[in-house]
Design an enzyme around this catalytic site. Sequence first.
Site, PDB file in Angstrom:
ATOM      1  N   HIS A   1      -0.357  -3.501  -1.754  1.00 24.31           N
ATOM      2  CA  HIS A   1      -1.125  -4.587  -1.169  1.00 24.31           C
ATOM      3  C   HIS A   1      -1.359  -5.683  -1.968  1.00 24.31           C
ATOM      4  O   HIS A   1      -0.291  -6.514  -2.657  1.00 24.31           O
ATOM      5  CB  HIS A   1      -2.483  -4.001  -0.719  1.00 24.31           C
ATOM      6  CG  HIS A   1      -3.469  -4.776   0.436  1.00 24.31           C
ATOM      7  ND1 HIS A   1      -3.047  -6.069   0.697  1.00 24.31           N
ATOM      8  CD2 HIS A   1      -4.593  -4.545   0.463  1.00 24.31           C
ATOM      9  CE1 HIS A   1      -4.026  -6.494   1.334  1.00 24.31           C
ATOM     10  NE2 HIS A   1      -5.060  -5.655   1.417  1.00 24.31           N
TER      11      HIS A   1
ATOM     12  N   HIS B   1       6.719  -6.752   5.200  1.00 25.04           N
ATOM     13  CA  HIS B   1       5.482  -6.714   5.544  1.00 25.04           C
ATOM     14  C   HIS B   1       5.310  -5.915   7.076  1.00 25.04           C
ATOM     15  O   HIS B   1       6.145  -5.912   7.695  1.00 25.04           O
ATOM     16  CB  HIS B   1       5.026  -8.341   5.890  1.00 25.04           C
ATOM     17  CG  HIS B   1       3.522  -8.489   5.772  1.00 25.04           C
ATOM     18  ND1 HIS B   1       2.821  -8.201   6.929  1.00 25.04           N
ATOM     19  CD2 HIS B   1       2.789  -8.899   4.792  1.00 25.04           C
ATOM     20  CE1 HIS B   1       1.532  -8.548   6.550  1.00 25.04           C
ATOM     21  NE2 HIS B   1       1.630  -9.020   5.291  1.00 25.04           N
TER      22      HIS B   1
ATOM     23  N   ASP C   1       3.171 -12.591  -2.167  1.00 25.81           N
ATOM     24  CA  ASP C   1       3.283 -12.047  -3.306  1.00 25.81           C
ATOM     25  C   ASP C   1       4.518 -12.282  -4.128  1.00 25.81           C
ATOM     26  O   ASP C   1       4.607 -12.263  -5.203  1.00 25.81           O
ATOM     27  CB  ASP C   1       3.045 -10.591  -3.577  1.00 25.81           C
ATOM     28  CG  ASP C   1       1.460 -10.209  -3.010  1.00 25.81           C
ATOM     29  OD1 ASP C   1       0.987 -11.086  -3.558  1.00 25.81           O
ATOM     30  OD2 ASP C   1       1.293  -9.442  -2.328  1.00 25.81           O
TER      31      ASP C   1
HETATM   32  N1  CMC Z   1      12.297  -2.852  -0.415  1.00 29.33           N
HETATM   33  C1  CMC Z   1      13.038  -1.978  -0.087  1.00 29.33           C
HETATM   34  N2  CMC Z   1      12.866  -1.337   1.305  1.00 29.33           N
HETATM   35  C2  CMC Z   1      11.723  -1.856   1.922  1.00 29.33           C
HETATM   36  C3  CMC Z   1      10.860  -2.567   1.491  1.00 29.33           C
HETATM   37  C4  CMC Z   1      10.873  -3.060   0.062  1.00 29.33           C
HETATM   38  N3  CMC Z   1       9.939  -4.071  -0.329  1.00 29.33           N
HETATM   39  N4  CMC Z   1       9.572  -2.838   2.465  1.00 29.33           N
HETATM   40  C5  CMC Z   1      10.149  -1.777   3.428  1.00 29.33           C
HETATM   41  N5  CMC Z   1      11.405  -1.427   2.999  1.00 29.33           N
HETATM   42  C6  CMC Z   1      12.127  -0.441   3.976  1.00 29.33           C
HETATM   43  C7  CMC Z   1      11.446   0.849   3.854  1.00 29.33           C
HETATM   44  O1  CMC Z   1      12.104   1.742   3.140  1.00 29.33           O
HETATM   45  C8  CMC Z   1      11.880   1.246   5.336  1.00 29.33           C
HETATM   46  O2  CMC Z   1      13.233   1.754   5.323  1.00 29.33           O
HETATM   47  P1  CMC Z   1      13.691   2.853   6.381  1.00 29.33           P
HETATM   48  O3  CMC Z   1      13.588   2.724   7.867  1.00 29.33           O
HETATM   49  O4  CMC Z   1      15.317   2.954   6.159  1.00 29.33           O
HETATM   50  O5  CMC Z   1      12.914   4.019   5.706  1.00 29.33           O
HETATM   51  C9  CMC Z   1      11.755   0.107   6.103  1.00 29.33           C
HETATM   52  O6  CMC Z   1      12.013  -1.086   5.581  1.00 29.33           O
HETATM   53  C10 CMC Z   1      10.428  -0.218   6.818  1.00 29.33           C
HETATM   54  O7  CMC Z   1       9.359   0.070   5.809  1.00 29.33           O
HETATM   55  P2  CMC Z   1       7.918   0.486   5.862  1.00 29.33           P
HETATM   56  O8  CMC Z   1       7.446   0.879   4.363  1.00 29.33           O
HETATM   57  O9  CMC Z   1       8.004   1.530   6.921  1.00 29.33           O
HETATM   58  O10 CMC Z   1       7.163  -0.642   6.113  1.00 29.33           O
HETATM   59  P3  CMC Z   1       5.438  -0.636   6.225  1.00 29.33           P
HETATM   60  O11 CMC Z   1       5.230  -1.383   7.361  1.00 29.33           O
HETATM   61  O12 CMC Z   1       4.866   0.502   6.135  1.00 29.33           O
HETATM   62  O13 CMC Z   1       5.320  -1.306   4.778  1.00 29.33           O
HETATM   63  C11 CMC Z   1       5.015  -2.951   3.088  1.00 29.33           C
HETATM   64  C12 CMC Z   1       5.018  -2.734   4.315  1.00 29.33           C
HETATM   65  C13 CMC Z   1       4.508  -4.270   2.859  1.00 29.33           C
HETATM   66  C14 CMC Z   1       3.986  -1.955   2.242  1.00 29.33           C
HETATM   67  C15 CMC Z   1       6.341  -2.728   2.463  1.00 29.33           C
HETATM   68  O14 CMC Z   1       7.272  -3.650   3.079  1.00 29.33           O
HETATM   69  C16 CMC Z   1       6.415  -2.735   0.899  1.00 29.33           C
HETATM   70  O15 CMC Z   1       6.176  -1.749   0.146  1.00 29.33           O
HETATM   71  N6  CMC Z   1       6.749  -4.122   0.468  1.00 29.33           N
HETATM   72  C17 CMC Z   1       6.700  -4.106  -1.015  1.00 29.33           C
HETATM   73  C18 CMC Z   1       5.276  -4.352  -1.850  1.00 29.33           C
HETATM   74  C19 CMC Z   1       4.535  -5.672  -1.274  1.00 29.33           C
HETATM   75  O16 CMC Z   1       5.254  -6.882  -1.436  1.00 29.33           O
HETATM   76  N7  CMC Z   1       3.602  -5.608  -0.782  1.00 29.33           N
HETATM   77  C20 CMC Z   1       2.778  -7.080  -0.441  1.00 29.33           C
HETATM   78  C21 CMC Z   1       2.634  -7.259   1.114  1.00 29.33           C
HETATM   79  S1  CMC Z   1       2.098  -8.996   1.488  1.00 29.33           S
HETATM   80  C22 CMC Z   1       0.853  -8.993   0.526  1.00 29.33           C
HETATM   81  C23 CMC Z   1      -0.409  -8.313   1.231  1.00 29.33           C
HETATM   82  O17 CMC Z   1      -0.844  -8.131   2.310  1.00 29.33           O
HETATM   83  O18 CMC Z   1      -0.901  -7.376   0.573  1.00 29.33           O
END
Ligand code: CMC
Length: 436
Positions: A275, A314, A370
């Site tokens: 986050h 996201h 971010d």
């Molecule tokens: N790098 C590599 N792969 C990713 C990433 C990433 N940053 N984000 C998602 N994926 C992949 C994930 O491995 C999954 O692949 P598969 O379907 O093959 O298993 C797919 O994309 C879906 O990901 P998810 O984790 O199920 O998506 P989510 O909606 O649960 O997570 C998130 C959203 C923001 C937590 C995630 O994208 C992430 O960890 N990003 C990196 C951390 C980040 O930048 N966070 C800031 C978010 S914006 C500011 C805020 O609101 O806080």
Amino acid sequence: MADNGDGGKDTLTIRDNRTGREYEVDILEGDVVRAMDLRQIKVEDGDFGMMSYDPAFTNTASTRSDITYIDGGKGILRYRGYPIEQLAERSSFLEVAYLLLKGELPTQNELDSFVHDVTFHTYVHENMIKLLEGFRYDAHAMGMMISAIGALSTFYPEAKDVLDADVRWTQIVRLVAKMPTLAAYAYRHHRGLPYVYPENELSYTANFLNMLYRIGVKDYHPNPVLERALDVLFILHADHEQNCSATTMRVIGSSQADPFSAQAGAMAALYGPLHGGANEAVLRMLSRIGSVDNIPAFMDKVRNREERLMGFGHRVYKAYDPRASIIKRTADEVFQVTGRNPLLDIALELEKIALNEEFFVERNLYPNVDFYSGLIYQAMGFPVEMFPVLFAIPRSVGWLAQWQEMLEDPEQRIARPRQVFTGAESRDFVAIESRG
Ligand code: CMC
């Protein structure tokens, strides 16, 4: 049951194939059905009834809200109906804060009065300094902030009266006003520098920069480009509807805890690297990659799921995060003053790959808010530990707007999700000598 005017009905018919019974439930605005309408679905009369199962709330609306609108598919973000691009271009952070908290843009008189109130609540009790001094020299700024905001509740016991709108407003002003002061104190503690008290004649962001950076001079005048850039960053971070920390604020607030305690919880939720801690994680990642030459090896690790590309992806946006586009432009303006952040080349190359390669494209992994913000913060002289704090300062406004809306919503009660129990059936206690 409502007729929708097209000859159809705004209802959903559910057929339970276990019993052959059919149920008709209302469809509310926005393709929503009430989870409680499922409870009438039972096999036998004494059954509890059906629930929906939604870990991490990926498809559950927990509230109706008038505050922030996001269309994640189209990359749209609006506060109270106003596009984020217009607010970032034409407004100031405190004007946006007023908009989020009160629902309408302020008149000049309303804005002047709000700015005055925030300005005159920036001081914190001197005992807060003693509290901060108790932390180790290398304490993370966000850990200090979470403790400090929680501690503020003990200075304002009247804040417990959360059902009184006037009392609520006073706490809101206090929190918006004191966040920069405490953030600057956390930074000064880390650096071993004397604390600088707030200056009433400076703007919200100029005062913050003054408390952070003034050393050995009587007057401190921040560069206006940097002052404005910080204000724009604050606008972009002010709210983002029902994210992890806003939901935490609402959940804690739903037990009628005071807003300082609730906000300490929201800040803890924000602190995590998925986050608001992502901006710090991005900078650490870029520094670890070190040079453009090392990017292919790093990207291989991302594809093999050994690394996560921080600052990408996201839950809601499946297009370019509109805040990231604005931040990228702001970064250009800041770098003209501070010089180019050497990590920018790595960031741009990562973005280029992510926008073109199948692995990233098919998962909608666009840069989020971010990704570029940390590069700006670093260029402005902030240590990485301050990055989540820089997110938390403006997001206080969103948390408080969400908290206020929750308390005024007659449909809201104490938050209490259900579970699907998967543990052991009832069994008899076994004496310790008979176990194993
Ligand atoms: N790098 C590599 N792969 C990713 C990433 C990433 N940053 N984000 C998602 N994926 C992949 C994930 O491995 C999954 O692949 P598969 O379907 O093959 O298993 C797919 O994309 C879906 O990901 P998810 O984790 O199920 O998506 P989510 O909606 O649960 O997570 C998130 C959203 C923001 C937590 C995630 O994208 C992430 O960890 N990003 C990196 C951390 C980040 O930048 N966070 C800031 C978010 S914006 C500011 C805020 O609101 O806080």
